[in-house]
Enzyme design. Structure first.
Site, short mmCIF file in Angstrom:
data_model
loop_
_atom_site.label_atom_id
_atom_site.label_comp_id
_atom_site.label_asym_id
_atom_site.label_seq_id
_atom_site.Cartn_x
_atom_site.Cartn_y
_atom_site.Cartn_z
N TYR A 34 0.84 -1.20 0.00
CA TYR A 34 0.00 0.00 0.00
C TYR A 34 0.88 1.25 0.00
CZ TYR A 34 -3.69 3.28 1.32
OH TYR A 34 -4.56 4.32 1.34
N LEU A 81 -0.83 11.00 9.35
CA LEU A 81 0.54 11.51 9.38
C LEU A 81 1.23 11.22 8.06
CD1 LEU A 81 1.75 10.31 12.92
CD2 LEU A 81 1.09 12.62 12.28
N GLU A 109 7.92 8.65 19.64
CA GLU A 109 7.01 7.64 20.19
C GLU A 109 6.95 6.45 19.26
OE1 GLU A 109 3.33 9.74 20.22
OE2 GLU A 109 3.98 11.25 21.68
N LYS A 111 5.18 3.79 16.92
CA LYS A 111 3.98 3.79 16.07
C LYS A 111 3.27 2.45 16.25
CE LYS A 111 2.40 4.77 11.37
NZ LYS A 111 1.61 3.55 11.19
N CYS A 401 -8.85 -38.26 6.24
CA CYS A 401 -8.05 -37.78 7.37
C CYS A 401 -6.67 -38.45 7.34
CB CYS A 401 -8.77 -38.11 8.68
SG CYS A 401 -7.77 -37.80 10.15
N CYS A 419 -12.20 -33.92 10.51
CA CYS A 419 -12.33 -35.37 10.68
C CYS A 419 -13.46 -35.58 11.67
CB CYS A 419 -11.03 -35.96 11.22
SG CYS A 419 -11.22 -37.70 11.67
#
Length: 661
Positions: A34, A81, A109, A111, A401, A419
């Site tokens: 992002y 920010l 500080e 984050k 299984c 299972c």
């Protein structure tokens, strides 16, 4: 591609990711992915300012209020920010504000990777709490915030009005516990602690939020009446004096070099912290100079968030190991080419479930991108299809299984495969503990420590083996002398006569609890009849829904479960329920509330006596309550019953009502 088209494409993509991240709490890309989109968009807008619009992600805070909560308009905007991705960015920030600010000292500080909130106190009492939302309008989460124990409902000192900003987060260990719990239930897990915190805070039922150990730190005073402060350092100490939760991991920095040293220190120490951080926030310390610097529409000019480089590594997915969890869930684990990541060498990673494998399009032989969820759990973020050779293999769920070869089942609305064999070696201990528990077959003395020994010594390989145990075998166990062994054999034999409803509960059938087992046994009086019934037959029984019915059909269709039931019958365990004649339904339509301790009956015994006669047991008193049965130390339920002028019975009166005096 034209610049304007690329800008439009970036905005649309980021808005889609904002929706998935802030509204659905289900991110489609990593934070670093992002950030790359944001950096590209910022760069293009700087080069071509004519394309900047008011609704660009660079100009506003992402997110909006969910329709599930009441909207709250923030009195003061909660801005985002600007991000720094290098020390050079921080030095440039220092130079930029140095043109206005006379004193370049800072507060540094951590984050916290959580959910931003605004808290409003009036006369020292918490008035309301809201999420950031789009910075102007957030969501009212006051009821849920009240469940977070680190947030005070009343301040130590009263102020006419105080508004503070903070972050709600989920500690790493709680994140692990919650995801393990969700996996056991066959539910989707949270991608990271931030999403877990957001999902927990935005529950419509505050009791769900209360059951998750959320925490919070407060870091800024947005508005205050009755007090004036000069510095952020002073504000931090003042918030601490008020009893607000402030993070002790902060530092006053005389210059930008001290900020860089703090950042370097916590880049190394971040994995030792009990919560997840993704960077350091740097704020100008002098509050008056902050006012001079002001803010853009999106962010203050006097603060910046330095983001740690993403700790992601590429490696190869070599194979998938299939394991069976203690509740029967089939769990895939990735086998990886070893790679050093966030302080340890990683060669395995949880894949959670096969739906996620399909969503991420993971294939054996793929190059994959790896990170640590919550800084602890190795997790594959994505496959890298551009690096495929064509020889990669698709991963499919097993049909059987791996522990016992039974057919696996999947229920509607769940992501997990299970299972269904109650004697599956992988889940036997848990099955036995539940089978012997008080609400099931109630075998006194058969606790987890004894079961552990019985299974480890191969004395019990199936549930029905309990009824084959001999006294001399049990005497040989640790801490089990002749008397204890005799008592346990007696308790096992006594459990054979429990009603069918108890046996149905004890078998641990998915979605079938004690109440639904009682309903089923009132309508179907022989366990053999369940073999013949389909979903349609079972859903015709009042209060039995499609999930319960599907679960019953799957359980009784499994050959190994049928074999166990037949063996239990042969060993003398009751599998029938006597049909109750209509005349015996003395309490049909009556609702009872039990409170306090009865002289000779346990609460469970009293409940069974009511339900077997057609009555209903409720946990709360209301106008619709027919009788309140009160013993010693009854508490507030009795007070409410007296207030509503309801019929109150002691044990003798209760037995008399049932015709048992």
């Amino acid at each position: 591609m034209e610049v304007s088209s690329r800008i439009k494409e970036l905005r649309e993509e980021m808005q889609k990711h904002d929706y998935h991240y802030y509204i659905l709490d289900a991110p489609l890309i990593s934070d670093s992915g992002y950030d790359r989109l944001m950096q590209e968009l910022k760069k293009l807008e700087e080069e071509y300012p004519q394309y900047i619009t008011a609704d660009s992600p660079t100009q506003r805070v992402a997110g909006k209020a969910s329709e599930k909560f009441s909207p709250v308009r923030h009195r003061f905007p909660l801005l985002s920010l600007d991000n720094a991705f290098s020390y050079q960015d921080l030095l440039e920030f220092d130079r930029r504000i140095g043109r206005v600010a006379r004193t370049l000292s800072y507060m540094a500080e951590l984050k916290i990777d959580g959910v931003s909130i605004a808290l409003v106190y009036e006369n020292g009492v918490l008035l309301n709490a809201a999420t950031r939302g789009d910075g102007l309008v957030g969501e009212d989460v006051t009821a849920n915030i009240r469940t977070i124990k680190t947030i005070p409902l009343r301040l130590r000192h009263s102020l006419p009005r105080l508004e503070v900003r903070g972050e709600v987060f989920m500690p790493k260990q709680e994140f692990i516990r919650l995801n393990e719990e969700k996996e056991e239930k066959g539910e989707r897990v949270f991608a990271n602690p931030r999403n877990a915190a957001a999902g927990s805070l935005r529950q419509l039922d505050p009791r769900v939020t209360a059951g998750r150990a959320l925490s919070a730190f407060v870091y800024d005073i947005i508005y205050m009446e009755g007090q004036t402060l000069a510095e952020q350092q002073e504000a931090w100490h003042f918030m601490q004096e008020l009893g607000l939760p402030v993070n002790p991991e902060v530092r006053f920095c005389a210059d930008i070099n001290a900020v860089l040293a703090f950042t370097e220190e916590y880049a190394e120490k971040r994995h030792e912290l009990p919560y997840e951080i993704d960077g350091v926030v740097v704020k100008l310390n002098t509050l008056a100079e902050r006012e001079e610097l002001g803010a853009t529409a999106r962010s203050p000019r006097w603060a910046m968030a330095y983001k740690f480089p993403a700790e992601e590594k590429e490696t190869r997915l070599l194979g998938v190991e299939i394991n069976v969890g203690r509740t029967g869930i089939i769990a895939p684990t990735a086998l990886l080419e070893p790679v050093f990541l966030a302080g340890t060498t990683v060669s395995r990673a949880s894949m959670h479930n096969f739906d996620l494998i399909k969503e991420k399009d993971l294939r054996i032989g793929d190059m994959v991108l790896l990170h640590k969820a919550g800084d602890i759990i190795p997790e594959i973020i994505a496959s890298l299809p551009e690096k495929r050779s064509g020889e990669e293999r698709v991963i499919t769920p097993p049909e059987n299984c791996p522990a016992c070869d039974s057919k696996v089942a999947r229920f509607a609305g769940e992501v997990a495969y299970r299972c269904e064999n109650i004697n599956c070696p992988a889940r036997l201990k848990e099955s036995l503990i539940f089978f012997a528990s008080r609400g099931a077959m109630d075998i006194d003395g058969l606790g987890s420590a004894v079961i552990e020994q019985l299974v480890n010594k191969d004395m019990v390989k199936r549930i029905d083996d309990l009824y084959r145990l001999r006294e001399e075998e049990i005497t040989a166990l640790e801490r089990m002398g002749p008397k204890s062994a005799a008592n346990l054999i007696k308790a096992i034999n006594e459990s054979k006569s429990r009603p069918l409803s108890r046996l149905l509960t004890a078998l641990g059938i998915r979605h079938i609890g004690a109440r639904s087992a009682k309903i089923l046994s009132r309508h179907i009086h022989d366990i053999d009849d369940f073999y013949k019934l389909g979903v349609e037959n079972l859903t015709s029984i009042p209060e039995i829904g499609p999930k319960m019915a599907e679960s019953m059909v799957n359980f009784f269709a499994e050959p190994r479960n049928r074999e166990t039931i037949e063996d239990l019958k042969d060993l003398g365990v009751n599998t029938r329920e006597e049909a109750i004649e209509a005349g015996e339904q003395l309490l049909q339509g009556k609702t009872f509330v039990l409170t306090g301790t009865l002289p000779s009956l346990t609460r469970q015994q009293a409940s069974e006596m009511i339900e077997s006669r057609g009555g209903k047991v409720s946990s709360s008193v209301s106008k619709k309550t027919s009788y309140v049965v009160a013993g010693d130390d009854p508490g507030s339920k009795l007070d409410k019953a007296l207030q509503l002028e309801l019929t109150i019975l002691d044990e003798a009166g209760f037995l008399n009502l049932l015709g048992l005096s």
